[in-house]
Design a protein around this motif. Sequence first.
Motif, PDB file in Angstrom:
ATOM      1  N   LEU A  53      61.894 -13.271  52.055  1.00 56.41           N
ATOM      2  CA  LEU A  53      61.165 -13.481  53.320  1.00 56.41           C
ATOM      3  C   LEU A  53      60.562 -14.889  53.365  1.00 56.41           C
ATOM      4  O   LEU A  53      60.656 -15.586  54.386  1.00 56.41           O
ATOM      5  CB  LEU A  53      60.068 -12.420  53.464  1.00 56.41           C
ATOM      6  CG  LEU A  53      59.316 -12.386  54.802  1.00 56.41           C
ATOM      7  CD1 LEU A  53      60.259 -12.106  55.967  1.00 56.41           C
ATOM      8  CD2 LEU A  53      58.193 -11.348  54.774  1.00 56.41           C
ATOM      9  N   GLN A  54      59.992 -15.302  52.246  1.00 54.68           N
ATOM     10  CA  GLN A  54      59.418 -16.667  52.187  1.00 54.68           C
ATOM     11  C   GLN A  54      60.496 -17.722  52.409  1.00 54.68           C
ATOM     12  O   GLN A  54      60.314 -18.652  53.198  1.00 54.68           O
ATOM     13  CB  GLN A  54      58.795 -16.908  50.810  1.00 54.68           C
ATOM     14  CG  GLN A  54      57.365 -16.442  50.676  1.00 54.68           C
ATOM     15  CD  GLN A  54      56.868 -16.659  49.257  1.00 54.68           C
ATOM     16  OE1 GLN A  54      57.515 -16.246  48.300  1.00 54.68           O
ATOM     17  NE2 GLN A  54      55.726 -17.302  49.125  1.00 54.68           N
ATOM     18  N   MET A  59      63.384 -17.451  53.813  1.00 56.18           N
ATOM     19  CA  MET A  59      63.907 -17.408  55.182  1.00 56.18           C
ATOM     20  C   MET A  59      62.957 -18.124  56.129  1.00 56.18           C
ATOM     21  O   MET A  59      63.383 -18.932  56.961  1.00 56.18           O
ATOM     22  CB  MET A  59      64.083 -15.950  55.621  1.00 56.18           C
ATOM     23  CG  MET A  59      64.626 -15.762  57.035  1.00 56.18           C
ATOM     24  SD  MET A  59      63.436 -16.057  58.363  1.00 56.18           S
ATOM     25  CE  MET A  59      62.327 -14.661  58.145  1.00 56.18           C
ATOM     26  N   GLN A  60      61.649 -17.844  55.992  1.00 59.17           N
ATOM     27  CA  GLN A  60      60.691 -18.460  56.911  1.00 59.17           C
ATOM     28  C   GLN A  60      60.664 -19.974  56.745  1.00 59.17           C
ATOM     29  O   GLN A  60      60.558 -20.711  57.729  1.00 59.17           O
ATOM     30  CB  GLN A  60      59.299 -17.849  56.695  1.00 59.17           C
ATOM     31  CG  GLN A  60      59.225 -16.402  57.169  1.00 59.17           C
ATOM     32  CD  GLN A  60      57.842 -15.781  57.077  1.00 59.17           C
ATOM     33  OE1 GLN A  60      56.953 -16.324  56.432  1.00 59.17           O
ATOM     34  NE2 GLN A  60      57.670 -14.626  57.698  1.00 59.17           N
ATOM     35  N   GLY A 119      52.767 -11.697  59.866  1.00 66.13           N
ATOM     36  CA  GLY A 119      54.031 -11.614  59.121  1.00 66.13           C
ATOM     37  C   GLY A 119      54.322 -12.843  58.286  1.00 66.13           C
ATOM     38  O   GLY A 119      55.373 -12.928  57.642  1.00 66.13           O
ATOM     39  N   GLY A 120      53.409 -13.800  58.279  1.00 63.53           N
ATOM     40  CA  GLY A 120      53.636 -15.031  57.531  1.00 63.53           C
ATOM     41  C   GLY A 120      53.553 -14.803  56.035  1.00 63.53           C
ATOM     42  O   GLY A 120      52.958 -13.823  55.572  1.00 63.53           O
ATOM     43  N   THR A 121      54.134 -15.706  55.280  1.00 63.31           N
ATOM     44  CA  THR A 121      54.127 -15.553  53.826  1.00 63.31           C
ATOM     45  C   THR A 121      53.154 -16.512  53.140  1.00 63.31           C
ATOM     46  O   THR A 121      53.061 -16.511  51.923  1.00 63.31           O
ATOM     47  CB  THR A 121      55.548 -15.733  53.255  1.00 63.31           C
ATOM     48  OG1 THR A 121      56.141 -16.895  53.823  1.00 63.31           O
ATOM     49  CG2 THR A 121      56.402 -14.511  53.565  1.00 63.31           C
ATOM     50  N   LEU A 135      60.142 -11.490  63.041  1.00 60.04           N
ATOM     51  CA  LEU A 135      60.410 -11.126  61.650  1.00 60.04           C
ATOM     52  C   LEU A 135      61.791 -10.490  61.549  1.00 60.04           C
ATOM     53  O   LEU A 135      62.260  -9.865  62.508  1.00 60.04           O
ATOM     54  CB  LEU A 135      59.372 -10.114  61.178  1.00 60.04           C
ATOM     55  CG  LEU A 135      57.983 -10.676  60.902  1.00 60.04           C
ATOM     56  CD1 LEU A 135      56.934  -9.582  61.023  1.00 60.04           C
ATOM     57  CD2 LEU A 135      57.955 -11.326  59.518  1.00 60.04           C
ATOM     58  N   GLU A 180      61.550  -5.151  53.135  1.00 60.89           N
ATOM     59  CA  GLU A 180      60.695  -6.150  52.492  1.00 60.89           C
ATOM     60  C   GLU A 180      59.627  -6.659  53.478  1.00 60.89           C
ATOM     61  O   GLU A 180      58.432  -6.723  53.145  1.00 60.89           O
ATOM     62  CB  GLU A 180      61.540  -7.340  52.006  1.00 60.89           C
ATOM     63  CG  GLU A 180      60.710  -8.441  51.346  1.00 60.89           C
ATOM     64  CD  GLU A 180      61.441  -9.780  51.238  1.00 60.89           C
ATOM     65  OE1 GLU A 180      62.494  -9.940  51.896  1.00 60.89           O
ATOM     66  OE2 GLU A 180      60.950 -10.656  50.514  1.00 60.89           O
ATOM     67  N   ALA A 181      60.060  -6.979  54.690  1.00 58.60           N
ATOM     68  CA  ALA A 181      59.109  -7.470  55.696  1.00 58.60           C
ATOM     69  C   ALA A 181      58.118  -6.376  56.076  1.00 58.60           C
ATOM     70  O   ALA A 181      56.928  -6.649  56.297  1.00 58.60           O
ATOM     71  CB  ALA A 181      59.871  -7.961  56.927  1.00 58.60           C
ATOM     72  N   HIS A 239      55.467  -6.061  53.444  1.00 63.04           N
ATOM     73  CA  HIS A 239      54.637  -7.261  53.513  1.00 63.04           C
ATOM     74  C   HIS A 239      53.630  -7.159  54.661  1.00 63.04           C
ATOM     75  O   HIS A 239      52.426  -7.398  54.474  1.00 63.04           O
ATOM     76  CB  HIS A 239      55.549  -8.474  53.700  1.00 63.04           C
ATOM     77  CG  HIS A 239      54.837  -9.775  53.834  1.00 63.04           C
ATOM     78  ND1 HIS A 239      54.199 -10.398  52.788  1.00 63.04           N
ATOM     79  CD2 HIS A 239      54.640 -10.567  54.922  1.00 63.04           C
ATOM     80  CE1 HIS A 239      53.643 -11.520  53.214  1.00 63.04           C
ATOM     81  NE2 HIS A 239      53.894 -11.645  54.503  1.00 63.04           N
TER      82      HIS A 239
END
Lengths: 261, 284
Positions: A4-5, A7-8, B75-77, B120, B125-126, B129
């Motif tokens: 996810l990281q 991809m972002q 939804g940010g990492t 997203l 996984e998302a 999170h």
Amino acid sequence: MSSLQSMQLRLQQAVMAAAASSPPELVGDGIADAKTRLAIYRHGYRARLREALAGEFPALASLAGRRFPSLLDRYAEACPSEHYNLRWHGAGMAAFLRYALPWRERPAFAEAAELDWAISTCFDAADEPAIDAEALAAIAPDAWAGLRLAPPQHLQWLALHSNVDAFRSAADSAASRPHLRRRAQPRQLIVWRQGLTVRYRALEPMESALLAAAARGEPFATLCEIAAGHAPPGQAVARLAVLLRGWVDAGLIGALQPGET
Amino acid sequence: MNAVDQHRDRPPYLGYGLGLRVEHYQELLDHPHGVDWLEIVSENYMVPGGLPLVWLERFRARFPLVMHGVSLSIGGTDPLDDGYLARLDALARRIEPAWVSDHLCWTGVQGVNLHDLMPLPYTEEALDHVVARVRQVQDRLRRRILLENVSSYLRFADAQLEEWEFLAAVAERADCLLLLDINNVYVSARNHGFDPLRYLDGVPVQRVQQFHLAGHEQGEALLVDTHDAPVPSPVWALYEAAVRRFGAVSTMIERDDHMPPLRELVAELDDARRLAEPLLRAAA
């Protein structure tokens, strides 16, 4: 780094990059291909930043004229927004214009940005009290020498070599664009908020020296000495009194701090 | 009982409201008729002082308020921004809104804010999170938050869930509420080729606290959620279906650009009332 990281990060880079390329995570379909879909975010990103910045820099816009849109795009490329409020993206504009070519060769651009930004930040600065004439009248004669006059904390000082304040004033009143004038020695200009209204004005050297001394916390006796150095003999106290009344009327004195007696 | 459990009761039903915009400030105070409540953009009032907060207090005295944010980046990492949450919390304590909402999206990574509502990928996984972060925010704010479905234009190769499945799972697992943007459902349905009624059917009724209604525009290939036009007839039709499914849900017209006179938005709000109220009475 999680998927996810990563991809972002790749998607963010694709949105911000000058050249369009679609990250492998994105796919298209019969409605639109991946590049077309991504293009909405790429276009939206630039349009949003440009629109928000344009609203914050009217003097700079007036000064830069038709070069303004490309200036904004270059700034957005060099300085991505890092603030939760889009309005604050312009915080680095003046610094950017001081070092980035070709604008650093036109120092009035950075000065205009500095003025626009000072006005913008004064607009929603923390509320502060301002004293009125009655508070001044209530001071005992023997308390004046040690009295300290504290300007508001949001007061900002700008040293300007050009008449960018005229550009700002013209932009705010939809007047015609003035001619750019430069001077060898800078003028001191202050920006502050009186109640809910943001104000700015240039200061003559005597007033500038006195208000700066007050901001440093110098007592009234020192202000009198400074005034004596600027005014003709015998006129210092009278001129200081006029200035002081003007500061109070303009909301430029936030507090009175009594000195030691 | 954790901090959020203390606020588990559903917020009140507020009726029909508008997004508060600068262009209508004075007119709204002079002519508040027809507007039951207001939604503010949280970030516009997360400031130290000055005119924005003065206006806000004026509206607070006249209308129920709700807060709607755009930069939570649930939804940010990047780690959640403590400074942002502290300011959001301070504003919520100050104005005591009926609820606080933001978007089911991310807004940037590595310190950058794209100032967009990035979709997203609907993956497990998302989901894990987002659920963890919603719980974190709700504990921090000591209240359940609402999350809004965003318009999306991207398709992710690794998507495992439909958008409505993802939205429902977030709400159920994180115990949050939902702000269902009817226009966004329609725009995403057209852009991704799904049936918007399937979307509505997949959203748990008891989680939906607020509706947004807005307009959009037709791009070359995709519908674009512009919030710059009146609510179009397909969105009204979907709203009718939503009212039938979800019942009395606080409804708001959201306009961000090409701002019309207030009376036009109030007239649009009356259209929402005229559509919804008979359905609600019939269902009562």
